[in-house]
Design a protein around this motif. Structure first.
Motif, PDB file in Angstrom:
ATOM      1  N   ARG A   3       0.848  -1.195   0.000  1.00 35.18           N
ATOM      2  CA  ARG A   3       0.000   0.000   0.000  1.00 35.18           C
ATOM      3  C   ARG A   3       0.885   1.247   0.000  1.00 35.18           C
ATOM      4  O   ARG A   3       0.611   2.218  -0.698  1.00 35.18           O
ATOM      5  N   HIS A   4       1.945   1.211   0.724  1.00 36.91           N
ATOM      6  CA  HIS A   4       2.847   2.360   0.856  1.00 36.91           C
ATOM      7  C   HIS A   4       3.471   2.745  -0.497  1.00 36.91           C
ATOM      8  O   HIS A   4       3.410   3.913  -0.916  1.00 36.91           O
ATOM      9  N   SER A   5       4.038   1.704  -1.218  1.00 34.74           N
ATOM     10  CA  SER A   5       4.693   2.045  -2.485  1.00 34.74           C
ATOM     11  C   SER A   5       3.660   2.461  -3.532  1.00 34.74           C
ATOM     12  O   SER A   5       3.928   3.290  -4.409  1.00 34.74           O
ATOM     13  N   GLU A  29      -5.518   9.863   3.381  1.00 42.17           N
ATOM     14  CA  GLU A  29      -5.614   9.007   4.571  1.00 42.17           C
ATOM     15  C   GLU A  29      -4.271   8.359   4.883  1.00 42.17           C
ATOM     16  O   GLU A  29      -3.826   8.337   6.030  1.00 42.17           O
ATOM     17  N   HIS A  30      -3.618   7.890   3.784  1.00 40.17           N
ATOM     18  CA  HIS A  30      -2.322   7.232   3.992  1.00 40.17           C
ATOM     19  C   HIS A  30      -1.270   8.244   4.454  1.00 40.17           C
ATOM     20  O   HIS A  30      -0.474   7.957   5.356  1.00 40.17           O
ATOM     21  N   LEU A  31      -1.314   9.424   3.818  1.00 33.04           N
ATOM     22  CA  LEU A  31      -0.334  10.472   4.151  1.00 33.04           C
ATOM     23  C   LEU A  31      -0.362  10.811   5.644  1.00 33.04           C
ATOM     24  O   LEU A  31       0.685  10.959   6.290  1.00 33.04           O
ATOM     25  N   ALA A  33      -0.887   9.036   8.074  1.00 36.04           N
ATOM     26  CA  ALA A  33      -0.296   8.035   8.956  1.00 36.04           C
ATOM     27  C   ALA A  33       1.122   7.628   8.569  1.00 36.04           C
ATOM     28  O   ALA A  33       1.727   6.808   9.239  1.00 36.04           O
ATOM     29  N   CYS A  34       1.654   8.198   7.435  1.00 32.84           N
ATOM     30  CA  CYS A  34       2.956   7.722   6.937  1.00 32.84           C
ATOM     31  C   CYS A  34       3.952   8.871   6.794  1.00 32.84           C
ATOM     32  O   CYS A  34       3.877   9.627   5.827  1.00 32.84           O
ATOM     33  N   PRO A  35       4.867   9.007   7.766  1.00 32.77           N
ATOM     34  CA  PRO A  35       5.848  10.104   7.724  1.00 32.77           C
ATOM     35  C   PRO A  35       6.745  10.013   6.482  1.00 32.77           C
ATOM     36  O   PRO A  35       7.146  11.029   5.925  1.00 32.77           O
ATOM     37  N   GLN A  36       6.984   8.783   5.979  1.00 33.98           N
ATOM     38  CA  GLN A  36       7.843   8.589   4.816  1.00 33.98           C
ATOM     39  C   GLN A  36       7.220   9.230   3.574  1.00 33.98           C
ATOM     40  O   GLN A  36       7.890   9.907   2.791  1.00 33.98           O
ATOM     41  N   CYS A  37       5.908   8.983   3.422  1.00 36.18           N
ATOM     42  CA  CYS A  37       5.212   9.569   2.267  1.00 36.18           C
ATOM     43  C   CYS A  37       5.083  11.075   2.424  1.00 36.18           C
ATOM     44  O   CYS A  37       5.081  11.804   1.426  1.00 36.18           O
ATOM     45  N   GLN A  38       4.966  11.545   3.685  1.00 37.21           N
ATOM     46  CA  GLN A  38       4.921  13.003   3.913  1.00 37.21           C
ATOM     47  C   GLN A  38       6.210  13.633   3.405  1.00 37.21           C
ATOM     48  O   GLN A  38       6.198  14.678   2.754  1.00 37.21           O
TER      49      GLN A  38
HETATM   50 ZN   LIG Z   1       3.674   5.566   2.913  1.00 36.98          ZN
END
Ligand SMILES: [Zn+2]
Length: 298
Positions: A3-5, A29-31, A33-38
């Motif tokens: 889901r992340h990639s 929604e994913h952003l 919860a995901c500091p990497q994607c931020q």
């Molecule tokens: Zn992510």
């Protein structure tokens, strides 16, 4: 693919607003919860800024648009006088070359005859005839070997005919005035005015008729018809004044018609008015002239 990639791949599209409503919500929604994607999104934003800047339309210097428009307008509408002087200059060599010396020679001959015979009637007879013949030879395929070329120039047929008319009629006007002034050795100033009046309006009227007729019936027919009309005037006057000369006494109705005919040619305001109307029709008929020639040549 995790889901992340998946979301990570969508980030540039999310940033440029190319995702649908549903996908955008998923990314958000994913952003959250995901500091990497931020971080990735922050990176994309950093890249997008200079790229957007490079793609933005350049801002023109102030006033450029109005200055360019002014230049374009000035080009489209050149100043009237220089524009017409240029048209006149270009038309001089395109008018039949023989017109210039021929009309000068005929007017000179008329002047000599008038001088020898001490008769101003010669100038009155000759001036309208010379002018009508010249303007009958101004325009059209038979007088314009380069007509097809002429029609492709930005100068319209109306401008060409008008320029040639001004040149040739003006030239004949000067010649006729010169010949009349030359008579002043044996006539008074008052008589001189009468001489000019005797040919000026008929010359204008015959020339207008010659232009219209030449455009529609050809130059030779135009010359023939205008000559008959003008010479008929002299015959009519002679007939009325001295029937014993012609040897034929006109019956009442004929004499009346001859009188009306002579009176018509003596009425300057009427002749000038008709000339303007006839010229207007002639210029109007030029529109169809062009179409006719094109259909003939195709
Ligand atoms: Zn992510």
């Amino acid at each position: 693919m995790s889901r992340h990639s998946e979301i990570n791949d969508l980030l540039p599209f999310y940033l440029t607003g190319e995702l649908g409503l549903e996908q955008s919500r998923e990314v958000e929604e994913h952003l959250a919860a995901c500091p990497q994607c931020q971080d990735s999104l922050a990176l994309w934003k950093a890249i997008a800024r200079p790229v957007r800047g490079a793609g933005a339309p350049p801002t023109p210097p102030a006033g450029l648009v109005s200055r360019s428009l002014a230049v374009a307008r000035a080009r489209r509408k050149p100043p009237l006088l220089p524009h017409w002087m240029a048209i006149l200059r270009t038309q001089i060599p395109l008018v039949r070359r023989e017109i210039w010396p021929a009309s000068a020679a005929i007017m000179a001959l008329g002047y000599l005859l008038a001088l020898i015979a001490q008769n101003t009637g010669v100038i009155q007879l000759v001036a309208p005839l010379v002018a009508a013949a010249c303007v009958a030879l101004l325009y059209g395929p038979e007088n314009d070997p380069a007509e097809e070329l002429v029609l492709t120039t930005p100068t319209s047929p109306v401008q060409i005919l008008l320029a040639r008319l001004v040149l040739v009629f003006g030239y004949n006007l000067i010649l006729a005035c010169g010949a009349s002034l030359g008579l002043s050795s044996f006539i008074s100033l008052g008589a001189l005015t009468a001489v000019i009046q005797s040919w000026l309006a008929p010359m204008t009227f015959l020339s207008a008729c010659a232009v219209l007729l030449s455009l529609n019936l050809g130059s030779l027919n135009a010359i023939f018809i205008t000559y008959m009309a003008w010479i008929g005037q002299f015959i009519a006057v002679k007939w009325i004044q001295s029937p014993e000369l012609t040897g034929v006494y006109a019956p009442g109705e004929v004499a009346y018609l001859l009188q009306r005919y002579a009176a018509f040619w003596a009425s300057s305001p009427l002749l000038f008015g008709l000339s303007a109307a006839i010229l207007a029709v002639a210029f109007w008929s030029l529109r169809f002239q062009g179409a006719r020639n094109t259909s003939l040549s195709s």
